[in-house]
Every structure is written in C-alpha cells, then in structure tokens.
Design a protein around this motif. Structure first.
Motif, PDB file in Angstrom:
ATOM      1  N   UNK A 113      10.503  66.008 -58.469  1.00 36.03           N
ATOM      2  CA  UNK A 113      10.046  66.814 -59.814  1.00 36.03           C
ATOM      3  C   UNK A 113      10.607  66.235 -60.980  1.00 36.03           C
ATOM      4  N   UNK A 114      11.968  66.052 -60.852  1.00 39.02           N
ATOM      5  CA  UNK A 114      12.827  65.769 -62.161  1.00 39.02           C
ATOM      6  C   UNK A 114      14.005  64.835 -61.686  1.00 39.02           C
ATOM      7  N   UNK A 115      14.175  64.038 -62.846  1.00 40.22           N
ATOM      8  CA  UNK A 115      15.399  63.160 -63.046  1.00 40.22           C
ATOM      9  C   UNK A 115      16.225  63.874 -64.081  1.00 40.22           C
ATOM     10  N   UNK A 116      17.417  64.384 -63.710  1.00 39.96           N
ATOM     11  CA  UNK A 116      18.024  65.167 -64.288  1.00 39.96           C
ATOM     12  C   UNK A 116      18.968  64.579 -65.604  1.00 39.96           C
ATOM     13  N   UNK A 117      19.267  63.502 -65.159  1.00 38.11           N
ATOM     14  CA  UNK A 117      20.206  62.749 -66.203  1.00 38.11           C
ATOM     15  C   UNK A 117      19.193  61.733 -66.986  1.00 38.11           C
ATOM     16  N   UNK A 118      19.051  62.093 -68.313  1.00 42.25           N
ATOM     17  CA  UNK A 118      18.191  61.154 -69.193  1.00 42.25           C
ATOM     18  C   UNK A 118      19.092  60.095 -69.992  1.00 42.25           C
ATOM     19  N   UNK A 119      20.326  59.975 -69.450  1.00 34.80           N
ATOM     20  CA  UNK A 119      21.160  59.207 -70.235  1.00 34.80           C
ATOM     21  C   UNK A 119      21.698  57.787 -69.187  1.00 34.80           C
ATOM     22  N   UNK A 120      21.962  56.939 -69.818  1.00 31.41           N
ATOM     23  CA  UNK A 120      22.928  55.733 -69.086  1.00 31.41           C
ATOM     24  C   UNK A 120      23.903  56.265 -68.149  1.00 31.41           C
ATOM     25  N   UNK A 121      24.053  55.754 -67.052  1.00 30.81           N
ATOM     26  CA  UNK A 121      24.837  56.268 -66.122  1.00 30.81           C
ATOM     27  C   UNK A 121      25.118  55.230 -65.194  1.00 30.81           C
ATOM     28  N   UNK A 122      26.039  54.013 -65.551  1.00 37.05           N
ATOM     29  CA  UNK A 122      26.287  52.798 -64.605  1.00 37.05           C
ATOM     30  C   UNK A 122      26.998  53.447 -63.539  1.00 37.05           C
ATOM     31  N   UNK A 123      26.533  52.471 -62.233  1.00 36.75           N
ATOM     32  CA  UNK A 123      27.104  52.907 -60.969  1.00 36.75           C
ATOM     33  C   UNK A 123      28.411  52.574 -60.887  1.00 36.75           C
ATOM     34  N   UNK A 124      29.027  53.027 -59.899  1.00 35.58           N
ATOM     35  CA  UNK A 124      30.625  52.854 -59.427  1.00 35.58           C
ATOM     36  C   UNK A 124      30.758  51.597 -58.988  1.00 35.58           C
ATOM     37  N   UNK A 125      29.560  50.762 -58.492  1.00 34.57           N
ATOM     38  CA  UNK A 125      29.557  49.505 -57.679  1.00 34.57           C
ATOM     39  C   UNK A 125      29.959  48.289 -58.858  1.00 34.57           C
ATOM     40  N   UNK A 126      31.155  48.099 -58.955  1.00 35.63           N
ATOM     41  CA  UNK A 126      31.650  47.052 -60.165  1.00 35.63           C
ATOM     42  C   UNK A 126      30.977  45.844 -60.131  1.00 35.63           C
ATOM     43  N   UNK A 127      30.162  45.328 -58.728  1.00 30.40           N
ATOM     44  CA  UNK A 127      29.530  44.179 -58.803  1.00 30.40           C
ATOM     45  C   UNK A 127      28.230  44.091 -58.912  1.00 30.40           C
ATOM     46  N   UNK A 128      27.809  45.405 -59.248  1.00 28.42           N
ATOM     47  CA  UNK A 128      26.221  45.661 -59.718  1.00 28.42           C
ATOM     48  C   UNK A 128      25.851  44.988 -60.889  1.00 28.42           C
ATOM     49  N   UNK A 129      25.417  44.061 -61.132  1.00 30.26           N
ATOM     50  CA  UNK A 129      25.127  43.289 -62.426  1.00 30.26           C
ATOM     51  C   UNK A 129      23.958  44.095 -63.194  1.00 30.26           C
ATOM     52  N   UNK A 130      23.043  44.810 -62.745  1.00 27.70           N
ATOM     53  CA  UNK A 130      22.318  45.778 -63.581  1.00 27.70           C
ATOM     54  C   UNK A 130      22.962  46.886 -64.083  1.00 27.70           C
ATOM     55  N   UNK A 131      24.100  47.510 -63.600  1.00 25.19           N
ATOM     56  CA  UNK A 131      24.865  48.513 -64.365  1.00 25.19           C
ATOM     57  C   UNK A 131      25.959  47.987 -65.067  1.00 25.19           C
ATOM     58  N   UNK A 132      26.507  46.829 -64.641  1.00 21.98           N
ATOM     59  CA  UNK A 132      27.691  46.209 -65.307  1.00 21.98           C
ATOM     60  C   UNK A 132      27.359  44.721 -65.782  1.00 21.98           C
TER      61      UNK A 132
END
Length: 144
Positions: A113-132
């Motif tokens: 029903x909902x995505x609660x966070x409507x803000x950017x939230x980079x993941x904790x995986x520091x090798x993730x190029x999408x987030x970092x």
C-alpha cells in the motif's frame, strides 16, 4: 490469526518455534525480534521478514539469495504471497535508493500500500553503485 507452537529438532537440542498460518502461507516467529515473522515460503530462492503492527504489516529484509535469480519475478511472487496472506491489512515498506523501483512496481501492482520514506536513503552496501555512485572502485586495501 492462527498461531501454533511446533517442535523442531536441531542436532542435539529441541527448540520450540511459533508458526503462524494465514490463507495457506506460513510464517515463522523470528527468534530474536518482537512482532517479527520470517516468510520462508519461497525458500531456497527468497525470504523476508514481516513486522506486525497494530493495523499494518511492514516488510523488511527482502532477499533473492542467489544474484543469478534476481530480476526473474521471485521477489514479486513472494510479495504477492504476503498480500494474499494479509488481504485487508495495510502493507508498507521503507526503501533504499537501489530498491525503490522494485517497490514502486509492487505498489502499482497493489501488493503493497505504501512506501513510507519519500526521501533518498542510500543503502548500507558501500559497493552499490546505484546508492553510492561517487564511490571509487576498487576500494583501497587496508595494507596500503
């Protein structure tokens, strides 16, 4: 909500584990987290946790275990199972930047029903190029 206690044998010890079945889907009580249930219905390919709040379900720790099985519909099937188990309860998530497109699809398909966070939230995986995207790869060795 039907909750039953089942016995499982581990090599030398006997454990009691709570299990909940809803509309044919079985969830096992997380041994260390309150109001948390693990959905293993799609194992060994995928699993996730659900947290049961007063009037809603929060989904966390969704994983399709083998990266080769990702982008093949396994996560969608698992989330649809949860919707089938809880058809009349609000289901929501918080998302990392890299998982937001998946959750937006799940919301369009009415599985959540909902995505609660409507803000950017980079993941904790520091090798993730999408987030970092600015992270330099490979990372510097600890011996340098």
């Amino acid at each position: 909500m039907k909750i039953k206690i089942i016995e499982k044998k581990n090599d030398e010890t006997k454990q009691e584990m709570a299990s909940m079945t809803r509309n044919g889907k079985t969830f096992n009580k997380h041994p260390g987290k309150e109001n948390c249930w693990i959905y293993h219905g799609r194992m060994p390919i995928s699993s996730c946790w659900i947290f049961i709040h007063d009037n809603s379900i929060q989904i966390e720790n969704v994983i399709v275990i083998n990266p080769e099985n990702r982008h093949s519909g396994h996560g969608r099937k698992m989330i649809s199972d949860i919707r089938l188990a809880f058809p009349d309860i609000e289901i929501w998530v918080d998302t990392w930047n890299c998982t937001r497109p998946f959750w937006e699809k799940m919301q369009e398909m009415k599985y959540i029903d909902n995505i609660a966070n409507d803000y950017s939230w980079p993941c904790i995986n520091t090798t993730c190029k999408a987030c970092h995207p600015e992270r330099n790869f490979p990372r510097r060795s600890v011996f340098e």
